[in-house]
Enzyme design. Structure first.
Site, PDB file in Angstrom:
ATOM      1  N   ASP A  42       0.826  -1.205   0.000  1.00  0.00           N
ATOM      2  CA  ASP A  42       0.000   0.000   0.000  1.00  0.00           C
ATOM      3  C   ASP A  42       0.867   1.265   0.000  1.00  0.00           C
ATOM      4  OD1 ASP A  42      -2.100   1.722   0.165  1.00  0.00           O
ATOM      5  OD2 ASP A  42      -3.020   0.788   1.916  1.00  0.00           O
ATOM      6  N   ASP A  43       0.779   2.047  -1.062  1.00  0.00           N
ATOM      7  CA  ASP A  43       1.512   3.320  -1.163  1.00  0.00           C
ATOM      8  C   ASP A  43       3.031   3.126  -1.279  1.00  0.00           C
ATOM      9  OD1 ASP A  43      -0.932   4.529  -0.957  1.00  0.00           O
ATOM     10  OD2 ASP A  43      -0.524   5.630   0.894  1.00  0.00           O
ATOM     11  N   CYS A  81      -5.941   4.318  -3.613  1.00  0.00           N
ATOM     12  CA  CYS A  81      -6.305   2.950  -3.195  1.00  0.00           C
ATOM     13  C   CYS A  81      -7.653   2.473  -3.705  1.00  0.00           C
ATOM     14  CB  CYS A  81      -6.354   2.844  -1.676  1.00  0.00           C
ATOM     15  SG  CYS A  81      -5.081   3.723  -0.809  1.00  0.00           S
ATOM     16  N   HIS A 137     -11.318  -1.830   1.669  1.00  0.00           N
ATOM     17  CA  HIS A 137     -11.397  -0.437   1.203  1.00  0.00           C
ATOM     18  C   HIS A 137     -12.211  -0.209  -0.063  1.00  0.00           C
ATOM     19  CE1 HIS A 137      -9.221   3.719   0.993  1.00  0.00           C
ATOM     20  NE2 HIS A 137     -10.382   3.778   1.621  1.00  0.00           N
ATOM     21  N   ASP A 297      -0.173  -0.682  -5.088  1.00  0.00           N
ATOM     22  CA  ASP A 297      -1.532  -0.263  -5.501  1.00  0.00           C
ATOM     23  C   ASP A 297      -1.529   1.098  -6.179  1.00  0.00           C
ATOM     24  OD1 ASP A 297      -1.094   1.201  -3.131  1.00  0.00           O
ATOM     25  OD2 ASP A 297      -3.199   1.088  -2.522  1.00  0.00           O
ATOM     26  N   ASN A 298      -0.573   1.936  -5.792  1.00  0.00           N
ATOM     27  CA  ASN A 298      -0.408   3.260  -6.436  1.00  0.00           C
ATOM     28  C   ASN A 298       0.949   3.793  -5.984  1.00  0.00           C
ATOM     29  OD1 ASN A 298      -2.928   3.758  -4.147  1.00  0.00           O
ATOM     30  ND2 ASN A 298      -0.963   4.749  -3.745  1.00  0.00           N
ATOM     31  N   LYS A 319       1.398   9.862  -5.377  1.00  0.00           N
ATOM     32  CA  LYS A 319       0.063   9.295  -5.198  1.00  0.00           C
ATOM     33  C   LYS A 319      -0.997  10.371  -5.414  1.00  0.00           C
ATOM     34  CE  LYS A 319      -2.990   7.330  -1.659  1.00  0.00           C
ATOM     35  NZ  LYS A 319      -3.115   6.801  -0.281  1.00  0.00           N
TER      36      LYS A 319
END
Ligand SMILES: *[C@@H]1O[C@H](CO)[C@@H](O)[C@H](O)[C@H]1NC(C)=O
Length: 563
Positions: A42-43, A81, A137, A297-298, A319
């Site tokens: 994540d991130d 996300c 999410h 994810d990003n 992001k």
């Protein structure tokens, strides 16, 4: 005695049924579908996996997957996300689901419309056991929107965008806070306090390992391990985001910035998690028939909201921007099913492609999947056939009128915010000022991942293969100081200008028009963003301190969003 016998007997029956249902729906690959393990960070920044990024934070296990499998060098994701996970789970651009905008807030009554079938449900139809560990999410306002009601046999994790690493609370921008850790199955949704106070990355990894250990090998496994890390939990005290801050300071003595150091701790734990998962697959004897995908994810939010001090270097933007730093994500795949591994795939791959790709790899027919935007990349991944994706929509945000798309080597971006890196941390590989240690080939070859791969296949990428792939996997830009202003329209040639410095829209008006028409086509299928005001009835104070679904299906706005 009697009850034990009965248990064995019923177990026998359920195995029989599982095999029966697999062969009933699968014609082209009966009973031998690969296990699929998707690990999402994540991130995580482009520069923060050492297989094509900097030396600063070594990721030997992830690198081993890449070198012994393949590097997806042009993997595109959505810039945040919720949209990115929507694309992954639906195989569709999130504009079709109203999920293209600002990520879902805690207590916000919306989700992916129930009319859209998700990846785990498709795989379950092919006989898969489907498990989600970690982040969801994409909606939980009513039971029907939660993962265990949308195709996952079990869910162990959190519903919201992020929790804190030890207490496992999710806190809104208004300061409303509550516990967000659950153990759900389709019959029962319930909070789980058993491991409060333990480090989230380790709990998720323990659960993934346990799922693998206890897996009934007569069925194929779909395991999605969606890590919290390295998402910021917005706390000041760095010891609340890592396992052991003292040990971390010793290991990364060359990183001075405390926040970057914390980030290194979070990324290192994800890398170790990858190693433990691959090791477990090997111990279970199912690594040889598994596909392992590692994805960001990003891009990293290096600056501003939820800043985590990740690095997207040398890509421009962060992001939530539509620049490459936001949407060009780190990704690699390992599988012993891959022919001629050790490849760099330069073809365009999009987050939405995983649904048809994995469905095809599982033996399904992508014609079953309805209207999707994803294309089946399995022939490219498995045997190096040219990718069939020649274009992609980056996103349309109709609220701020921002949009971007790629056709071939050209990218059009309208109303791009953010002029440059906006705070970049971490060194480039060749940075002479870098105090980071040299790239450690032994650490890669002796990692848990490499050892498991070696035991399963008998072969391992050697030093010269590793160094060659690492050199070719990087994105390099000429030193530059000026960036085109994209507050109106920018056209970039990503092949010669992957860092988006030079606007060539005046020189290629036909290309601009072609991309504008391409985007306009998608405006016709866009559902307006379903972002809704946070519902105070969702607040944990109404639910014993826990974020839980709070609406009946009939009252949930999502029920009214059938297309
Ligand atoms: C943290 O690491 C330090 C240094 O390696 C060690 O001395 C200490 O025991 C560790 N603390 C915990 C709680 O594991």
């Amino acid at each position: 005695m009697e009850s034990l016998f009965f248990k064995k007997f019923t177990l026998g029956i359920s195995i029989y049924y599982a095999i029966y249902s697999v062969s009933a729906v699968q014609s082209n690959n009966p009973g031998n579908s690969p296990n699929i393990i998707v690990i999402i960070a994540d991130d995580l920044g482009w520069n923060d996996v050492s297989f094509h990024g900097s030396n600063e934070i070594p990721t030997p296990n992830i690198d081993s997957l890449a070198y012994n499998g393949l590097i997806l060098r042009n993997h595109y994701v959505l810039p945040t996300c919720t949209p990115s996970r929507t694309a992954f789970l639906t195989g569709r651009y999130p504009i079709r689901e109203g999920m293209q905008g600002y990520p879902l807030l805690a207590g916000e009554p919306r989700g992916i419309p129930l009319t859209t079938k998700l990846l785990p449900e498709h795989l379950r139809n092919l006989g898969y056991s489907t498990r989600l560990v970690g982040k969801w999410h994409v909606g939980y306002s009513s039971d029907e929107l939660t993962p265990a009601k949308r195709g996952f046999d079990t869910f162990f994790g959190y519903y919201n965008g992020f929790i804190d690493y030890y207490r496992h609370n999710a806190t809104t921008i208004f300061g409303v806070t509550g516990y967000d850790f659950h153990r759900d199955n389709p019959k029962e949704l319930k909070p789980d306090w058993a491991r409060t106070g333990e480090y989230a990355t380790d709990i998720f990894t323990d659960e993934a390992v346990k799922i693998i250990e206890e897996h009934d090998i007569h069925r194929p496994l779909y395991l999605q391990l969606s890590h919290l890390a390295p998402h910021s939990s917005d706390v000041e005290d760095p010891s609340l985001e890592v396992r052991n801050f003292t040990a971390l300071k010793q290991a990364f003595h060359y990183i001075e910035n405390v926040k970057r150091l914390t980030y290194a701790g979070m990324v290192t734990a994800v890398d170790e998690s990858v190693g433990r998962v691959v090791e477990a697959l090997n111990r279970k004897n199912i690594l040889a028939n598994s596909i392992i995908i590692f994805l960001a994810d990003n891009g990293a939010p290096t600056f501003g909201e939820h800043e985590n001090y990740g690095s997207n270097y040398p890509l421009r933007g962060i992001k939530s921007s539509f620049y490459e730093g936001g949407v060009h994500g780190a990704a690699c795949v390992y599988s012993s099913l891959i022919k001629n591994p050790g490849r760099i795939v330069d073809d365009l791959v999009h987050m939405a492609d995983w649904l048809p790709t994995l469905y095809a790899a599982a033996g399904g027919n992508d014609q079953d999947l309805g209207v999707i935007d994803g294309v089946n990349q399995w022939p490219t991944i498995e045997r190096g056939e040219p990718g069939s994706r020649k274009s992609l929509l980056i996103n349309i945000d109709e609220k701020v009128d921002r949009e971007a798309a790629i056709i071939g080597r050209y990218k059009l971006l309208k109303k791009g915010a953010m002029p440059h890196y906006d705070g970049y941390y971490g060194n480039n590989i060749d940075d002479e000022d870098s105090s980071a240690p040299a790239y450690d080939l032994n650490a890669i070859m002796s990692s848990s991942t490499s050892q498991a791969i070696l035991e399963t296949t008998g072969v391992l990428a050697n030093s010269s293969i590793i160094l060659d792939l690492r050199a070719r996997g990087r994105i390099i830009c000429e030193p530059f100081t000026k960036f085109a202003n994209c507050s109106e329209t920018c056209l970039f040639d990503l092949e010669i200008d992957p860092c988006e410095t030079t606007n060539i829209s005046n020189r290629f008006p036909d290309m601009v028009e072609m991309l504008e028409n391409f985007i306009a086509g998608y405006r016709n299928v866009l559902m307006n963003q379903t972002n809704a005001p946070v519902d105070p009835k969702s607040y944990p104070e109404c639910h014993n301190g826990v974020w839980m679904p709070w609406l009946d299906a009939e009252d949930d706005i999502m029920g009214k969003l059938s297309i």
